[in-house]
Structures are given as structure tokens and as C-alpha cells.
Write a protein that holds these residues in place. Sequence first.
Motif, PDB file in Angstrom:
ATOM      1  N   LEU A 190      -4.530 -60.839 -18.773  1.00 54.38           N
ATOM      2  CA  LEU A 190      -3.287 -61.172 -19.297  1.00 54.38           C
ATOM      3  C   LEU A 190      -3.830 -60.868 -20.900  1.00 54.38           C
ATOM      4  O   LEU A 190      -2.818 -60.683 -21.907  1.00 54.38           O
ATOM      5  CB  LEU A 190      -3.221 -62.839 -19.137  1.00 54.38           C
ATOM      6  CG  LEU A 190      -2.488 -63.692 -20.059  1.00 54.38           C
ATOM      7  CD1 LEU A 190      -1.010 -63.449 -19.794  1.00 54.38           C
ATOM      8  CD2 LEU A 190      -2.332 -64.928 -19.884  1.00 54.38           C
ATOM      9  N   ALA A 191      -5.164 -61.268 -21.464  1.00 55.30           N
ATOM     10  CA  ALA A 191      -5.330 -61.142 -22.875  1.00 55.30           C
ATOM     11  C   ALA A 191      -5.054 -59.575 -23.381  1.00 55.30           C
ATOM     12  O   ALA A 191      -5.083 -59.432 -24.621  1.00 55.30           O
ATOM     13  CB  ALA A 191      -6.692 -61.487 -22.885  1.00 55.30           C
ATOM     14  N   ALA A 192      -5.075 -58.725 -22.190  1.00 59.46           N
ATOM     15  CA  ALA A 192      -5.011 -57.266 -22.682  1.00 59.46           C
ATOM     16  C   ALA A 192      -3.802 -56.617 -22.510  1.00 59.46           C
ATOM     17  O   ALA A 192      -3.485 -55.559 -22.728  1.00 59.46           O
ATOM     18  CB  ALA A 192      -6.073 -56.520 -21.861  1.00 59.46           C
ATOM     19  N   LEU A 193      -2.658 -57.699 -22.078  1.00 56.88           N
ATOM     20  CA  LEU A 193      -1.282 -57.082 -21.858  1.00 56.88           C
ATOM     21  C   LEU A 193      -0.714 -56.590 -23.147  1.00 56.88           C
ATOM     22  O   LEU A 193      -0.807 -57.447 -24.007  1.00 56.88           O
ATOM     23  CB  LEU A 193      -0.474 -58.061 -20.847  1.00 56.88           C
ATOM     24  CG  LEU A 193      -0.826 -58.481 -19.498  1.00 56.88           C
ATOM     25  CD1 LEU A 193       0.047 -59.471 -19.032  1.00 56.88           C
ATOM     26  CD2 LEU A 193      -0.579 -57.059 -18.828  1.00 56.88           C
ATOM     27  N   PRO A 194       0.009 -55.474 -23.052  1.00 55.63           N
ATOM     28  CA  PRO A 194       1.086 -55.211 -24.100  1.00 55.63           C
ATOM     29  C   PRO A 194       2.231 -56.423 -24.467  1.00 55.63           C
ATOM     30  O   PRO A 194       2.484 -57.046 -23.275  1.00 55.63           O
ATOM     31  CB  PRO A 194       1.537 -53.608 -23.846  1.00 55.63           C
ATOM     32  CG  PRO A 194       1.590 -53.763 -22.418  1.00 55.63           C
ATOM     33  CD  PRO A 194       0.442 -54.605 -21.857  1.00 55.63           C
ATOM     34  N   ALA A 195       2.572 -56.451 -25.459  1.00 53.13           N
ATOM     35  CA  ALA A 195       3.788 -57.390 -25.810  1.00 53.13           C
ATOM     36  C   ALA A 195       4.822 -57.194 -25.241  1.00 53.13           C
ATOM     37  O   ALA A 195       5.200 -55.910 -24.664  1.00 53.13           O
ATOM     38  CB  ALA A 195       4.057 -57.165 -27.368  1.00 53.13           C
ATOM     39  N   GLY A 196       5.423 -57.872 -24.382  1.00 52.89           N
ATOM     40  CA  GLY A 196       6.693 -57.818 -23.685  1.00 52.89           C
ATOM     41  C   GLY A 196       6.312 -57.233 -22.249  1.00 52.89           C
ATOM     42  O   GLY A 196       7.042 -57.078 -21.594  1.00 52.89           O
ATOM     43  N   ALA A 197       5.163 -57.517 -21.636  1.00 56.20           N
ATOM     44  CA  ALA A 197       4.797 -56.921 -20.493  1.00 56.20           C
ATOM     45  C   ALA A 197       5.386 -57.979 -19.324  1.00 56.20           C
ATOM     46  O   ALA A 197       5.659 -59.116 -19.739  1.00 56.20           O
ATOM     47  CB  ALA A 197       3.274 -56.896 -20.265  1.00 56.20           C
ATOM     48  N   SER A 198       5.836 -57.464 -18.117  1.00 55.43           N
ATOM     49  CA  SER A 198       6.343 -58.182 -17.146  1.00 55.43           C
ATOM     50  C   SER A 198       5.175 -58.764 -16.122  1.00 55.43           C
ATOM     51  O   SER A 198       4.155 -58.292 -16.549  1.00 55.43           O
ATOM     52  CB  SER A 198       7.032 -57.209 -16.364  1.00 55.43           C
ATOM     53  OG  SER A 198       6.489 -56.378 -15.645  1.00 55.43           O
ATOM     54  N   TYR A 199       5.891 -59.691 -15.234  1.00 54.72           N
ATOM     55  CA  TYR A 199       4.991 -60.148 -14.266  1.00 54.72           C
ATOM     56  C   TYR A 199       4.250 -59.173 -13.440  1.00 54.72           C
ATOM     57  O   TYR A 199       3.322 -59.008 -12.919  1.00 54.72           O
ATOM     58  CB  TYR A 199       5.473 -61.308 -13.608  1.00 54.72           C
ATOM     59  CG  TYR A 199       5.616 -62.643 -14.187  1.00 54.72           C
ATOM     60  CD1 TYR A 199       4.415 -63.400 -14.337  1.00 54.72           C
ATOM     61  CD2 TYR A 199       6.667 -63.030 -14.749  1.00 54.72           C
ATOM     62  CE1 TYR A 199       4.731 -64.585 -15.329  1.00 54.72           C
ATOM     63  CE2 TYR A 199       6.999 -64.409 -15.715  1.00 54.72           C
ATOM     64  CZ  TYR A 199       5.781 -64.901 -15.854  1.00 54.72           C
ATOM     65  OH  TYR A 199       6.039 -66.184 -16.684  1.00 54.72           O
ATOM     66  N   ALA A 200       5.212 -58.098 -13.119  1.00 56.82           N
ATOM     67  CA  ALA A 200       4.805 -56.884 -12.265  1.00 56.82           C
ATOM     68  C   ALA A 200       3.703 -55.894 -12.836  1.00 56.82           C
ATOM     69  O   ALA A 200       2.616 -55.704 -12.143  1.00 56.82           O
ATOM     70  CB  ALA A 200       6.023 -56.000 -11.766  1.00 56.82           C
ATOM     71  N   GLN A 201       3.790 -56.181 -14.284  1.00 53.62           N
ATOM     72  CA  GLN A 201       2.636 -55.201 -14.903  1.00 53.62           C
ATOM     73  C   GLN A 201       1.530 -55.864 -14.903  1.00 53.62           C
ATOM     74  O   GLN A 201       0.512 -55.346 -14.784  1.00 53.62           O
ATOM     75  CB  GLN A 201       3.427 -54.985 -16.302  1.00 53.62           C
ATOM     76  CG  GLN A 201       4.309 -53.676 -16.167  1.00 53.62           C
ATOM     77  CD  GLN A 201       5.060 -53.716 -17.637  1.00 53.62           C
ATOM     78  OE1 GLN A 201       5.167 -54.762 -18.246  1.00 53.62           O
ATOM     79  NE2 GLN A 201       4.998 -52.350 -18.177  1.00 53.62           N
ATOM     80  N   ALA A 236      12.927 -61.517 -10.978  1.00 54.01           N
ATOM     81  CA  ALA A 236      12.021 -62.462 -11.540  1.00 54.01           C
ATOM     82  C   ALA A 236      10.575 -61.769 -11.806  1.00 54.01           C
ATOM     83  O   ALA A 236       9.863 -61.802 -12.955  1.00 54.01           O
ATOM     84  CB  ALA A 236      11.592 -63.410 -10.370  1.00 54.01           C
ATOM     85  N   ARG A 237      10.227 -60.723 -10.951  1.00 46.11           N
ATOM     86  CA  ARG A 237       8.931 -60.019 -11.248  1.00 46.11           C
ATOM     87  C   ARG A 237       9.105 -59.129 -12.608  1.00 46.11           C
ATOM     88  O   ARG A 237       8.110 -58.775 -13.259  1.00 46.11           O
ATOM     89  CB  ARG A 237       8.815 -58.758 -10.172  1.00 46.11           C
ATOM     90  CG  ARG A 237       8.463 -59.608  -8.774  1.00 46.11           C
ATOM     91  CD  ARG A 237       8.298 -58.350  -7.767  1.00 46.11           C
ATOM     92  NE  ARG A 237       8.191 -59.037  -6.436  1.00 46.11           N
ATOM     93  CZ  ARG A 237       7.092 -58.903  -5.656  1.00 46.11           C
ATOM     94  NH1 ARG A 237       6.209 -57.766  -6.139  1.00 46.11           N
ATOM     95  NH2 ARG A 237       6.886 -59.322  -4.441  1.00 46.11           N
ATOM     96  N   ALA A 238      10.253 -59.085 -12.943  1.00 44.03           N
ATOM     97  CA  ALA A 238      10.632 -58.071 -14.272  1.00 44.03           C
ATOM     98  C   ALA A 238      10.659 -58.980 -15.521  1.00 44.03           C
ATOM     99  O   ALA A 238      10.758 -58.412 -16.517  1.00 44.03           O
ATOM    100  CB  ALA A 238      11.781 -57.161 -14.167  1.00 44.03           C
ATOM    101  N   TRP A 239      10.592 -60.319 -15.269  1.00 44.56           N
ATOM    102  CA  TRP A 239      10.663 -60.867 -16.474  1.00 44.56           C
ATOM    103  C   TRP A 239       9.249 -60.781 -17.403  1.00 44.56           C
ATOM    104  O   TRP A 239       8.388 -60.648 -16.841  1.00 44.56           O
ATOM    105  CB  TRP A 239      10.635 -62.507 -16.017  1.00 44.56           C
ATOM    106  CG  TRP A 239      11.831 -63.134 -15.422  1.00 44.56           C
ATOM    107  CD1 TRP A 239      13.048 -62.511 -15.518  1.00 44.56           C
ATOM    108  CD2 TRP A 239      12.271 -64.257 -14.640  1.00 44.56           C
ATOM    109  NE1 TRP A 239      14.136 -63.166 -14.942  1.00 44.56           N
ATOM    110  CE2 TRP A 239      13.455 -64.448 -14.132  1.00 44.56           C
ATOM    111  CE3 TRP A 239      11.174 -65.240 -14.108  1.00 44.56           C
ATOM    112  CZ2 TRP A 239      13.876 -65.386 -13.417  1.00 44.56           C
ATOM    113  CZ3 TRP A 239      11.828 -66.231 -13.366  1.00 44.56           C
ATOM    114  CH2 TRP A 239      12.912 -66.230 -12.969  1.00 44.56           C
ATOM    115  N   LYS A 240       9.620 -61.131 -18.669  1.00 43.36           N
ATOM    116  CA  LYS A 240       8.248 -61.282 -19.482  1.00 43.36           C
ATOM    117  C   LYS A 240       7.586 -62.188 -19.362  1.00 43.36           C
ATOM    118  O   LYS A 240       7.908 -63.340 -18.942  1.00 43.36           O
ATOM    119  CB  LYS A 240       8.966 -61.279 -21.026  1.00 43.36           C
ATOM    120  CG  LYS A 240       7.854 -61.089 -21.918  1.00 43.36           C
ATOM    121  CD  LYS A 240       8.546 -61.343 -23.357  1.00 43.36           C
ATOM    122  CE  LYS A 240       7.536 -61.271 -24.331  1.00 43.36           C
ATOM    123  NZ  LYS A 240       8.039 -61.603 -25.866  1.00 43.36           N
ATOM    124  N   VAL A 241       6.240 -61.989 -19.105  1.00 42.78           N
ATOM    125  CA  VAL A 241       5.357 -63.064 -18.924  1.00 42.78           C
ATOM    126  C   VAL A 241       5.347 -64.263 -20.052  1.00 42.78           C
ATOM    127  O   VAL A 241       5.182 -64.072 -21.082  1.00 42.78           O
ATOM    128  CB  VAL A 241       3.770 -62.461 -19.061  1.00 42.78           C
ATOM    129  CG1 VAL A 241       2.736 -63.508 -19.050  1.00 42.78           C
ATOM    130  CG2 VAL A 241       3.626 -61.263 -17.879  1.00 42.78           C
TER     131      VAL A 241
END
Length: 265
Positions: free
Chosen positions: A220-231, A258-263
Motif C-alpha cells: 500500500l505504501a508503494a502504490l502510485p496515486a490513484g491505484a485501484s484495489y485490483a492493482q 468495485a475492484r477498479a475503485w481507487k484504494v
Amino acid sequence: MSKKALCIGINDYPGTQNDLSGCVNDANDWAAALTARGFAVTKLIDAQATKAAMVSAISGLVGGAAKGDSVVITYSGHGTWVPDQNGDEPDGRDEGLCPWDIGSGKVLLDDEIAALFAHRAAGVRVLLISDSCHSGSVTKGDSDDLDAGMPRARFLPPSVWMKADELPASRVSSLPIISGMSRSGGDLLMAGCLDTQFSWDTRFKGRPNGAFTYYALKTLAALPAGASYAQWFKAITPTYLPTNQLPQNPQLFGSRTARAWKVFA
């Protein structure tokens, strides 16, 4: 639009001789991560997390949310099961979470969670993150952070907390553990493992944590801005889980939308 979260962590299970080590750290770590992302967070730790308190907190959180609100519930502790009574489980079992007072027979079943989630208003987003045993294959993932030593399964068999005359027949108890929490009724469920598996309670760099929670927060700490739950999920597995020492395959349940929502949006 409001964002609220409930983080539950239970290490102490009186009367069961099955205490855990990393669940309180999990809850505190999830709370810190969610607070940093704008959530108002409530925590239930050890003796605070009775079944009654868990039901009350979940009910208040979900029932008090309005269209456009986001609700996140994290749970770290033991999982268990009971024989299915209404025929809605293909494996013949209702899965459940183990509150602090599970030693008194207080189990919070997936059917009960579904009933609590059913009271939400239209347009309320609900995510459940459960680092407990629901129930795979083993691959070699990155386990550099993992301390040596045998992890402990976050599973409490019925024989530990049910009365002898209430225990299920052997025919039922021989069935595999299925991730029945996927039927809990939220938009998304992130779970620590799948069929026939355990979620592991272990140590990383000298500190107790659940394996799934540790790697979920690390990615989570390394995810890019706007990443989805699937990502996010793709970043956890197979890079970090499962491993030879931690044979658990995390799961993400929910619709494609839902998987495509922003985290944690």
C-alpha cells in the motif's frame, strides 16, 4: 462524503489457550494507514472486542453512513466455523470471526455480518479486510522481511470453543475450510487466504504481525496515486504471498467495478 473505519485486533482469547501475537499490531497499523488517508478510525482491541461490541460498532458504522460514504472494517484475529443451518453454504459450513469472548461461545458468523451490511444505504461503499483463517498452492515469494521460526495459524477449531455436545459430526468436520466470508455482503472483501489454507500470525524484523497485513501495508505504501484495489492486490500476490514458509494465497472478492475503485477513496 465521509470516510470511517473500524479496526479490530484480538491477541487475547481467554479460556482457549490459543492466544495470538500480531493482531493488535495489525489493528494499530491499519488504523494509522487509514487515518493518514483521511478516515475517522475507531479501534476495538482485545477485551474491547466482545461480540456485542463488534456488532454494535459495525452496525453503527454501516447504518450511519450515507450515499457516497466509504466504510472500511479490518479484522485481525482467529477465524472459525460452525455447521451451516440454512443451506446457503456449499461446503456445509458458516465461517465466522472469533470475538474476544469466543470462549463463551460468542462467534460472529458470516450470515450475521451480511445482515449487518444489509442495513447500509444505497451508494455506501463497504470494504472488509480480514486477516484470519478462511481457508492453495505454494510458490516462492519474497520473504526477506520474515523472521525465522514457525508461524501460528489464525484458526480456532470448533473443539476449542464449542461445548462437547454441540460439536459437529465428523462428516461435517472433515470438509475443507471455504472462504465463506466472501458471502458477507460488502462491496469488497480482501482476505488473507483461500480454500484449505490458514492465515499466519508471525514476526517481521522482530515485530509480530499477520503475514497478510504486513505485506498489504508494505505494498500500500508503494502504490502510485490513484491505484485501484485490483492493482493493490496484484502487488501483494504473487510477489510476497504465498511463500514456502507462508503458504497462503490472499483473495480479493468483489465486482469488476468495485475492484477498479481507487484504494481508500
